[in-house]
Design a protein around this motif. Sequence first.
Motif, PDB file in Angstrom:
ATOM      1  N   GLU A 100     -13.955 -18.439  -5.697  1.00 17.15           N
ATOM      2  CA  GLU A 100     -14.962 -17.263  -5.685  1.00 17.15           C
ATOM      3  C   GLU A 100     -14.624 -15.377  -5.328  1.00 17.15           C
ATOM      4  OE1 GLU A 100     -18.854 -16.227  -9.153  1.00 17.15           O
ATOM      5  OE2 GLU A 100     -18.259 -18.055  -8.661  1.00 17.15           O
ATOM      6  N   LYS A 101     -13.704 -14.519  -6.255  1.00 13.96           N
ATOM      7  CA  LYS A 101     -13.892 -13.293  -5.169  1.00 13.96           C
ATOM      8  C   LYS A 101     -15.255 -12.642  -6.012  1.00 13.96           C
ATOM      9  CE  LYS A 101      -8.989 -13.641  -4.974  1.00 13.96           C
ATOM     10  NZ  LYS A 101      -8.144 -14.234  -6.324  1.00 13.96           N
ATOM     11  N   THR A 102     -15.672 -11.166  -5.492  1.00 15.77           N
ATOM     12  CA  THR A 102     -16.653 -10.067  -5.497  1.00 15.77           C
ATOM     13  C   THR A 102     -16.367  -9.691  -7.590  1.00 15.77           C
ATOM     14  OG1 THR A 102     -15.791  -9.160  -4.259  1.00 15.77           O
ATOM     15  CG2 THR A 102     -17.369 -10.318  -3.357  1.00 15.77           C
ATOM     16  N   PRO A 103     -16.866  -8.960  -8.012  1.00 13.38           N
ATOM     17  CA  PRO A 103     -16.305  -8.737  -9.467  1.00 13.38           C
ATOM     18  C   PRO A 103     -15.632  -7.351  -8.998  1.00 13.38           C
ATOM     19  CG  PRO A 103     -18.790  -8.603  -9.059  1.00 13.38           C
ATOM     20  CD  PRO A 103     -18.745  -9.071  -8.046  1.00 13.38           C
ATOM     21  N   GLU A 104     -15.797  -6.947  -7.368  1.00 17.10           N
ATOM     22  CA  GLU A 104     -14.957  -5.291  -7.301  1.00 17.10           C
ATOM     23  C   GLU A 104     -13.535  -6.090  -6.653  1.00 17.10           C
ATOM     24  OE1 GLU A 104     -18.078  -5.814  -6.097  1.00 17.10           O
ATOM     25  OE2 GLU A 104     -19.029  -4.544  -6.668  1.00 17.10           O
ATOM     26  N   GLN A 105     -13.190  -7.393  -6.046  1.00 26.18           N
ATOM     27  CA  GLN A 105     -12.150  -7.836  -5.602  1.00 26.18           C
ATOM     28  C   GLN A 105     -11.592  -8.879  -6.428  1.00 26.18           C
ATOM     29  OE1 GLN A 105     -14.110 -11.550  -3.198  1.00 26.18           O
ATOM     30  NE2 GLN A 105     -13.233 -10.044  -1.533  1.00 26.18           N
ATOM     31  N   GLN A 106     -12.358  -9.056  -7.779  1.00 27.52           N
ATOM     32  CA  GLN A 106     -11.465  -9.353  -9.051  1.00 27.52           C
ATOM     33  C   GLN A 106     -10.814  -8.595  -9.449  1.00 27.52           C
ATOM     34  OE1 GLN A 106     -11.247 -13.149  -9.900  1.00 27.52           O
ATOM     35  NE2 GLN A 106      -9.721 -12.218 -10.758  1.00 27.52           N
ATOM     36  N   LEU A 107     -11.670  -7.307  -9.857  1.00 29.17           N
ATOM     37  CA  LEU A 107     -11.076  -6.248 -10.359  1.00 29.17           C
ATOM     38  C   LEU A 107      -9.684  -5.938  -9.735  1.00 29.17           C
ATOM     39  CD1 LEU A 107     -10.892  -3.970 -12.766  1.00 29.17           C
ATOM     40  CD2 LEU A 107     -12.838  -3.035 -11.043  1.00 29.17           C
ATOM     41  N   ALA A 108     -10.303  -5.533  -8.639  1.00 28.22           N
ATOM     42  CA  ALA A 108      -8.703  -4.813  -7.670  1.00 28.22           C
ATOM     43  C   ALA A 108      -8.160  -6.212  -8.107  1.00 28.22           C
ATOM     44  CB  ALA A 108      -8.835  -4.897  -6.454  1.00 28.22           C
ATOM     45  N   GLN A 109      -7.503  -7.295  -7.466  1.00 25.28           N
ATOM     46  CA  GLN A 109      -6.474  -8.794  -7.838  1.00 25.28           C
ATOM     47  C   GLN A 109      -5.936  -8.397  -9.798  1.00 25.28           C
ATOM     48  OE1 GLN A 109      -5.050 -10.530  -5.525  1.00 25.28           O
ATOM     49  NE2 GLN A 109      -4.062 -10.356  -6.819  1.00 25.28           N
ATOM     50  N   ASN A 110      -7.059  -7.917 -10.371  1.00 28.35           N
ATOM     51  CA  ASN A 110      -6.528  -8.006 -12.024  1.00 28.35           C
ATOM     52  C   ASN A 110      -5.360  -6.588 -11.921  1.00 28.35           C
ATOM     53  OD1 ASN A 110      -7.761 -10.222 -12.373  1.00 28.35           O
ATOM     54  ND2 ASN A 110      -9.477  -9.112 -13.466  1.00 28.35           N
ATOM     55  N   GLU A 111      -6.216  -5.650 -11.200  1.00 29.05           N
ATOM     56  CA  GLU A 111      -5.679  -4.400 -11.544  1.00 29.05           C
ATOM     57  C   GLU A 111      -3.806  -4.449 -10.321  1.00 29.05           C
ATOM     58  OE1 GLU A 111      -6.084  -1.131 -12.371  1.00 29.05           O
ATOM     59  OE2 GLU A 111      -7.184  -2.061 -13.056  1.00 29.05           O
ATOM     60  N   LYS A 112      -3.996  -5.347  -9.166  1.00 25.06           N
ATOM     61  CA  LYS A 112      -2.242  -5.552  -8.878  1.00 25.06           C
ATOM     62  C   LYS A 112      -1.521  -6.065  -9.892  1.00 25.06           C
ATOM     63  CE  LYS A 112      -3.115  -5.125  -4.259  1.00 25.06           C
ATOM     64  NZ  LYS A 112      -2.925  -5.373  -2.706  1.00 25.06           N
ATOM     65  N   ASP A 113      -2.261  -7.752 -10.210  1.00 25.53           N
ATOM     66  CA  ASP A 113      -1.635  -8.279 -10.842  1.00 25.53           C
ATOM     67  C   ASP A 113      -0.565  -7.589 -11.879  1.00 25.53           C
ATOM     68  OD1 ASP A 113      -2.028 -10.613  -9.518  1.00 25.53           O
ATOM     69  OD2 ASP A 113      -4.260 -11.289 -10.590  1.00 25.53           O
ATOM     70  N   SER A 114      -1.705  -6.691 -12.916  1.00 23.22           N
ATOM     71  CA  SER A 114      -1.161  -5.938 -14.218  1.00 23.22           C
ATOM     72  C   SER A 114       0.019  -5.210 -13.552  1.00 23.22           C
ATOM     73  CB  SER A 114      -2.442  -5.191 -14.414  1.00 23.22           C
ATOM     74  OG  SER A 114      -3.329  -5.984 -15.156  1.00 23.22           O
ATOM     75  N   GLN A 115      -0.530  -4.458 -12.587  1.00 19.16           N
ATOM     76  CA  GLN A 115       1.540  -3.468 -12.205  1.00 19.16           C
ATOM     77  C   GLN A 115       2.343  -3.985 -11.710  1.00 19.16           C
ATOM     78  OE1 GLN A 115       0.137  -0.460  -9.371  1.00 19.16           O
ATOM     79  NE2 GLN A 115      -2.175  -1.110  -9.682  1.00 19.16           N
ATOM     80  N   PHE A 116       2.120  -5.905 -11.152  1.00 19.65           N
ATOM     81  CA  PHE A 116       2.746  -6.494 -10.909  1.00 19.65           C
ATOM     82  C   PHE A 116       4.014  -7.413 -12.361  1.00 19.65           C
ATOM     83  CE2 PHE A 116       1.688  -8.028  -6.675  1.00 19.65           C
ATOM     84  CZ  PHE A 116       2.011  -7.223  -5.878  1.00 19.65           C
ATOM     85  N   ILE A 117       3.202  -7.553 -13.286  1.00 17.33           N
ATOM     86  CA  ILE A 117       3.399  -7.283 -14.194  1.00 17.33           C
ATOM     87  C   ILE A 117       4.454  -7.089 -15.156  1.00 17.33           C
ATOM     88  CG2 ILE A 117       2.634  -8.130 -17.001  1.00 17.33           C
ATOM     89  CD1 ILE A 117       0.331  -9.840 -15.788  1.00 17.33           C
ATOM     90  N   VAL A 118       3.621  -5.302 -15.592  1.00 21.82           N
ATOM     91  CA  VAL A 118       4.516  -4.344 -16.268  1.00 21.82           C
ATOM     92  C   VAL A 118       5.792  -4.513 -15.757  1.00 21.82           C
ATOM     93  CG1 VAL A 118       3.506  -2.510 -15.123  1.00 21.82           C
ATOM     94  CG2 VAL A 118       4.351  -2.385 -17.762  1.00 21.82           C
ATOM     95  N   SER A 119       5.855  -4.266 -14.492  1.00 25.10           N
ATOM     96  CA  SER A 119       7.153  -3.944 -13.300  1.00 25.10           C
ATOM     97  C   SER A 119       8.111  -5.309 -13.718  1.00 25.10           C
ATOM     98  CB  SER A 119       6.774  -3.860 -11.429  1.00 25.10           C
ATOM     99  OG  SER A 119       5.688  -2.664 -11.185  1.00 25.10           O
ATOM    100  N   ASN A 120       7.527  -6.053 -13.737  1.00 24.43           N
ATOM    101  CA  ASN A 120       8.757  -7.494 -14.099  1.00 24.43           C
ATOM    102  C   ASN A 120       8.773  -7.240 -15.767  1.00 24.43           C
ATOM    103  OD1 ASN A 120       9.746 -10.061 -13.196  1.00 24.43           O
ATOM    104  ND2 ASN A 120       8.971 -10.754 -14.902  1.00 24.43           N
ATOM    105  N   TRP A 121       8.448  -7.236 -16.653  1.00 24.05           N
ATOM    106  CA  TRP A 121       8.980  -6.946 -17.688  1.00 24.05           C
ATOM    107  C   TRP A 121      10.208  -5.442 -17.924  1.00 24.05           C
ATOM    108  CZ3 TRP A 121       8.908  -2.179 -20.780  1.00 24.05           C
ATOM    109  CH2 TRP A 121       9.127  -2.055 -21.746  1.00 24.05           C
ATOM    110  N   ALA A 122       9.754  -4.070 -16.402  1.00 21.50           N
ATOM    111  CA  ALA A 122      10.830  -3.424 -16.601  1.00 21.50           C
ATOM    112  C   ALA A 122      11.847  -3.772 -16.057  1.00 21.50           C
ATOM    113  CB  ALA A 122       9.882  -1.978 -16.309  1.00 21.50           C
ATOM    114  N   LYS A 123      11.850  -4.204 -15.539  1.00 13.03           N
ATOM    115  CA  LYS A 123      12.662  -4.877 -15.049  1.00 13.03           C
ATOM    116  C   LYS A 123      14.069  -5.677 -15.395  1.00 13.03           C
ATOM    117  CE  LYS A 123      12.690  -8.452 -12.223  1.00 13.03           C
ATOM    118  NZ  LYS A 123      13.115  -9.741 -13.182  1.00 13.03           N
ATOM    119  N   ASP A 124      13.022  -6.678 -16.513  1.00 11.09           N
ATOM    120  CA  ASP A 124      13.783  -7.598 -17.425  1.00 11.09           C
ATOM    121  C   ASP A 124      14.457  -6.573 -18.489  1.00 11.09           C
ATOM    122  OD1 ASP A 124      13.182 -10.192 -16.516  1.00 11.09           O
ATOM    123  OD2 ASP A 124      11.956 -10.673 -17.748  1.00 11.09           O
TER     124      ASP A 124
END
Length: 688
Positions: A100-124
């Motif tokens: 389990e991550k701290t709320p700050e760690q989880q927020l940072a991870q969510n931010e990165k994951d969202s950027q990965f997802i939108v980048s992959n979508w743009a690539k497609d």
Amino acid sequence: MARIPKELVDQIIHHADIVEVVGDFVSLKRKGQNMWACCPFHHEKSPSFSVAPAKGLYKCFGCGKAGGVVQFIMDIEGTSYVEALKYLAKKYGIEVQEEEKTPEQQLAQNEKDSQFIVSNWAKDRYHQLLQKNEEGQSIGWSYLRQRGLNQTTIATFELGYSLDQWDDLLKAATAAGFELKYLEKTGLVVRREDDNGQDTGRRYDRFRGRVMFPIHNISGRVIGFGARTLKPHDKTAKYLNSPESEIYHKSDVLYGLYQARQAIRTEEQCYLVEGYLDVLSLHQGGIKNVVASSGTSLTDGQIRLIKRYTDNVTVLYDGDAAGIRASLRGIDMLLEGGLNVRVVLFPDGDDPDSYIRKVGDQKFKEHLEQASHDFIQFKTDLVSREAAQDPVKKAEAIREVLQSIAKVPDPIKRQVFLQQTSQTFGIDEQVLITEYNKIARQTAKSPASLPGLDVQKPRSSSTPARANNQQPATNNQLSPEEEAEALMYGASPEDLMGGGGDLQTLTREDLEPIPDVQEQCEREIIRLLLLYSAQPLAPDVSVAQYIFGQLDETPFKTGVYGDLLHLCREELTQGRWPEIRILIQHSRSDIRALVAELATERYELSPNWTTHQIHVPRELDLLQIACDNAILRLNKVNVERALAEHMDALRHPMDEATLDGHLQTIRALKQMDNQLAGMLGTVLSRGA
């Protein structure tokens, strides 16, 4: 980095069958107790890659790759330790729930994951526009085919096209439900500002009317884009890249590395070019171990990426002299990173992309072979030609070459390069060494880090004269000062005790252990623990129990051996034997590498010896002797080290009581050293 609970790691390792996992990548055949195949990491005709099912490890006796099932996935896929565990968990249907991550760690991870997802979508989307949109086909697809790229290459690198509209991607992303902030964070969308830098509230696409080159990280996730304009009179830059973001740091990325990593590892060579199209054309031509710095200056992060896969890099240049000059600093960084660097030049006006399209794949490969030069020799020839007959320029040229040699961490290579430079310039090698040491001292961060080249001076064999105020001792009795002086310059303590015998000539080097001896002794004890910890030496006494009982609290001087000894002791304390198949999966790479190295043997004893009733002693039959020798040798090295330290102390001023204490300790240590030598059967006869 994300953490996986230890209990889950143990579960993954328990289920992962190394034969099954490795068998997904190579065809294994049984020979004796082990499985064999041609190595997946380098070219070979005869199998030298071995898998030991009982130990849970693999070893290539050709290239040296070795480890457990987790390390194999790390090596073959180029992933991190955590990613390799996730790969195995997925293969065996084990659900991975990270700690389990701290709320700050989880927020940072969510931010990165969202950027990965939108980048992959743009690539497609860009890829689809290239293939199916009328504008994409007529402009983007036509351009790529004009550059000689085929469907396979376009698909492998997931190339695309961005429509020549202000907000095509913005509208499509909004309709797909993506938040505007992630489009902005990844640089796909740009906010418009007024002349005062204030946000106008308007947004537009960064990439418009361009061929798109997705940039992947080492795991294959899209982190950014390079984009080439196709407008003939476009006033913007020909190439436009994504800005820095939380997921894209251009100094830590090499274009094409995701597609090239396996070929680099197999070929044990990396070709370094400048542009996207250089990578694409060479990859399509069968040279798949190629990456690009994408037009940026080389960075330490990029060099570390290359070194993860190979120590050998060849830089491909066009024939432009100014461009070569500008790139020399980057190559110095490659040398400093410990890489073996070669250079290939192309005719003026040609770059790798244009040259391979002009001469074809086979001729290009022949050129790589014939035109490849070691970088130091290449630079030496380059600057010597530029200097011509000008003595001042020649001196500066020599210093330039020496500055590059100073970047090489390997002392043997430095010496070879100095010899070559001496021959090229016709300069005495000793002069170069002297000048080299000046440069090394000027550029080193600290004296301890100097890669200096020492000029050996003959050692004096004379003994310093006795001080004027010292009187010769009588009746074979020496004063503490005389005894200390004699010890420092050659006499052993027991020879000074009045026996009347001749003095044995010893130097301080004789008393000091060879630097590697301590490490070798500790290594042997770790090897015995790994291979035979559960084997009995006597009723109710195993090898592990015996070794730890004899060692007691004897410290290890070599860090990784000491850490591994501690792990073995912990396992024993927990009521478990130190097992290779468990220790080989440790999260530390140095421990995994050491366990693999100590636990693998290339050859097995043929059963024919037993068939013919010929007894061949095995180490397993002689474990008591092996354990005793290992422990005695380590004790002897520790005694010799302590003896050397007390001898060193005699070189410094001290009062008589302290001096006498050192001398008594030296006598006791020397006596102990002789006893240990006798037990090991290594007592040397002493001359009369």
